[in-house]
Design an enzyme around this catalytic site. Structure first.
Site, PDB file in Angstrom:
ATOM      1  N   HIS A 206      74.954  66.033  45.542  1.00 18.44           N
ATOM      2  CA  HIS A 206      73.269  65.918  44.810  1.00 18.44           C
ATOM      3  C   HIS A 206      72.430  65.945  45.594  1.00 18.44           C
ATOM      4  O   HIS A 206      71.502  66.025  46.207  1.00 18.44           O
ATOM      5  CB  HIS A 206      73.287  66.788  43.779  1.00 18.44           C
ATOM      6  CG  HIS A 206      72.230  67.003  42.753  1.00 18.44           C
ATOM      7  ND1 HIS A 206      70.999  66.040  42.335  1.00 18.44           N
ATOM      8  CD2 HIS A 206      70.825  68.619  43.027  1.00 18.44           C
ATOM      9  CE1 HIS A 206      69.954  66.954  42.436  1.00 18.44           C
ATOM     10  NE2 HIS A 206      70.486  68.751  42.575  1.00 18.44           N
TER      11      HIS A 206
ATOM     12  N   ASP B 278      69.913  59.955  40.039  1.00 23.88           N
ATOM     13  CA  ASP B 278      70.692  61.131  40.505  1.00 23.88           C
ATOM     14  C   ASP B 278      72.740  61.162  40.606  1.00 23.88           C
ATOM     15  O   ASP B 278      72.754  59.946  40.008  1.00 23.88           O
ATOM     16  CB  ASP B 278      70.559  61.637  42.021  1.00 23.88           C
ATOM     17  CG  ASP B 278      70.487  62.758  42.137  1.00 23.88           C
ATOM     18  OD1 ASP B 278      71.880  63.654  41.922  1.00 23.88           O
ATOM     19  OD2 ASP B 278      69.881  64.040  42.313  1.00 23.88           O
TER      20      ASP B 278
ATOM     21  N   SER C  45      65.188  71.359  42.582  1.00 22.59           N
ATOM     22  CA  SER C  45      65.855  69.630  42.887  1.00 22.59           C
ATOM     23  C   SER C  45      65.323  69.505  43.875  1.00 22.59           C
ATOM     24  O   SER C  45      64.574  68.446  44.437  1.00 22.59           O
ATOM     25  CB  SER C  45      67.180  69.574  42.410  1.00 22.59           C
ATOM     26  OG  SER C  45      67.568  69.667  41.053  1.00 22.59           O
TER      27      SER C  45
END
Ligand SMILES: *[C@@H]1O[C@H](CO)[C@@H](O)[C@H](O)[C@H]1NC(C)=O
Ligand SMILES: *[C@@H]1O[C@H](CO)[C@@H](O)[C@H](O)[C@H]1NC(C)=O
Ligand SMILES: *[C@@H]1O[C@H](CO)[C@@H](O)[C@H](O)[C@H]1NC(C)=O
Ligand SMILES: *[C@@H]1O[C@H](CO)[C@@H](O)[C@H](O)[C@H]1NC(C)=O
Ligand SMILES: *[C@@H]1O[C@H](CO)[C@@H](O)[C@H](O)[C@H]1NC(C)=O
Ligand SMILES: *[C@@H]1O[C@H](CO)[C@@H](O)[C@H](O)[C@H]1NC(C)=O
Length: 421
Positions: A205, A168, A361
């Protein structure tokens, strides 16, 4: 394809990074030797991941012309982008907390962010966030309901310790909410950028996903998960297939099998799907991926279209409805919460170091956390056989509870919602 057209393409792709995949039976070194004189002038890297063989680099048009009809070449592909599956965060957390009967008590617990897990107390988290409560009750979250999350005690003689590999944007490991947690940083990709080659998560994220997996306040798997964070996606949420391949090579060479969490999506790619087959069927990793946030068929993207991954769609847990943004289709295996979720923020200097995000996600993060919890606590789960985990996921899931809509009806999408106990 006619040769003139090919030459035009070759001109266009000249000096771009390309990925050449060789067929399974090709002997890589022999192939490289065959084109030695031309290849000497190109910069490239050759790598093998089990039977998958790649030459990644920038190539001369002459080389591309020569290999075009070589039967040992399986495909020639551009270095496609991969994109994280997260929607813009709500940027007014104080508004949310003032108006949200659930958010407020959680935020008031910020002082508990770094308390050490207490294994002797009954394992019930009061004033838990929605995404946790929904995992252990059989109906949608109602206004004014008790927000309890009951989670299992770690098995005292647990021997297993399988990691979650999170590929990520990095993780803000110094966030107080991760205190006492095991997150290991790795940056293996050398971005084609001059800045930020360490593991700081500028995007947010990776931090949000790690927080719903193992932070004390928001995590599904409070005591039994480890995350190894591989930073492969840049600050804008964009990565490249070539770096993904190199990361998988590194993981194959240096890690032991566990859960591979790939919270991103690209256009459908045979290369990615071949790699998913290898990691799942041959290397025994369990792979969890988002369905994507385009409100389209997840079978048109990778890795979500692969048969060898668990593809996760999003619902809104206050309504048990498919999230407006969620992809759908027969490639989805299960749904989990994914709308307006409270997460830890990458901005650790904030007064209130939380964010609210939506996206498939995050739903994939919930599933990875639940699987990891089971994996490390139930001795009867045989990890070398991913089917055990998938069977448990399937058996416990609530069937038929997601409100039917045109997507469920027209696209043969499963109606299954994850439950943890
Ligand atoms: C955010 O919400 C608070 C509380 O309702 C309000 O006072 C403030 O004006 C809002 N800020 C913005 C930028 O909308
Ligand atoms: C842990 O749980 C025990 C038993 O419920 C309790 O006495 C103790 O105060 C708790 N410790 C913390 C730090 O919450
Ligand atoms: C990154 O790569 C692109 C194209 O491949 C190139 O145009 C750009 O200059 C590179 N950036 C850096 C910082 O090297
Ligand atoms: C991970 O990387 C960040 C940023 O580079 C650093 O501040 C942090 O200490 C690292 N954490 C660990 C556990 O190594
Ligand atoms: C991990 O794998 C890479 C690539 O396969 C290799 O170059 C590297 O030396 C390995 N690192 C360690 C710490 O073993
Ligand atoms: C994968 O699991 C199978 C059993 O299901 C086992 O035979 C095989 O050795 C395992 N492979 C690896 C690389 O661990």
């Amino acid at each position: 394809m006619n040769i003139l057209y090919f030459l035009m393409i070759a001109q266009l792709i000249h000096a771009q990074t390309l990925i050449i995949q060789l067929t399974e039976n090709t002997i890589g070194l022999k192939f490289l030797k065959k084109y030695d004189t031309i290849l000497k002038l190109c910069s490239y890297e050759y790598l093998e991941i089990s039977n998958n063989k790649f030459i990644i680099g920038k190539f001369d048009t002459n080389f591309l012309k020569s290999i075009y009809f070589d039967t040992e070449v399986k495909s020639i592909s551009k270095d496609n982008q991969i994109n994280i599956c997260q929607l813009k965060k709500k940027n007014n957390l104080s508004y949310e907390s003032n108006n949200n009967y659930i958010m407020k008590p959680i935020l008031e617990q910020s002082s508990l962010l770094n308390t050490k897990p207490n294994d002797t107390s009954p394992l019930v988290q009061h004033f838990a966030p929605r995404h946790l409560v929904r995992l252990t009750q059989d109906h949608a979250i109602k206004k004014k309901q008790e927000m309890n999350f009951k989670y299992p005690l770690s098995s005292p003689n647990k021997k297993k310790n399988h990691n979650i590999y999170l590929l990520d944007t990095g993780v803000a490991t110094t966030h107080p909410g991760f205190y006492h947690k095991k997150i290991i940083n790795k940056t293996i990709m050398k971005y084609n950028f001059t800045h930020n080659l360490n593991n700081e998560d500028i995007n947010g994220h990776g931090t949000s996903i790690a927080s719903i997996i193992l932070s004390q306040l928001l995590g599904v798997c409070k005591n039994d998960c480890n995350i190894i964070s591989y930073k492969i996606i840049d600050d804008n949420g964009v990565g490249y297939l070539s770096n993904f391949i190199k990361t998988l090579k590194y993981i194959q060479d240096n890690e032991t099998n566990g859960i591979l969490l790939l919270p991103f999506i690209s256009e459908k790619s045979q290369i990615i799907n071949d790699l998913m087959y290898t990691f799942n069927q041959q290397l025994n990793y369990t792979i969890v991926v988002p369905a994507g946030n385009y409100q389209l068929d997840s079978c048109n993207y990778s890795p979500s279209s692969s048969n060898d991954v668990i593809t996760v769609g999003s619902i809104d847990s206050t309504l048990d409805k498919i999230a407006d943004f969620s992809n759908y289709g027969k490639c989805i295996n299960i749904f989990a919460d994914g709308v307006n979720m409270l997460t830890l923020s990458n901005n650790i200097n904030d007064n209130i170091p939380f964010d609210i995000f939506s996206g498939t996600s995050l739903s994939a993060g919930i599933v990875a956390g639940v699987l990891s919890q089971w994996l490390n606590n139930y001795d009867e789960i045989n990890f070398d056989n991913n089917n055990d985990l998938i069977m448990k996921l399937d058996n416990l899931a609530i069937k038929g509870i997601i409100q039917p809509n045109k997507y469920l009806e027209n696209s043969k999408t499963v109606n299954k919602l994850i439950q943890m106990i």
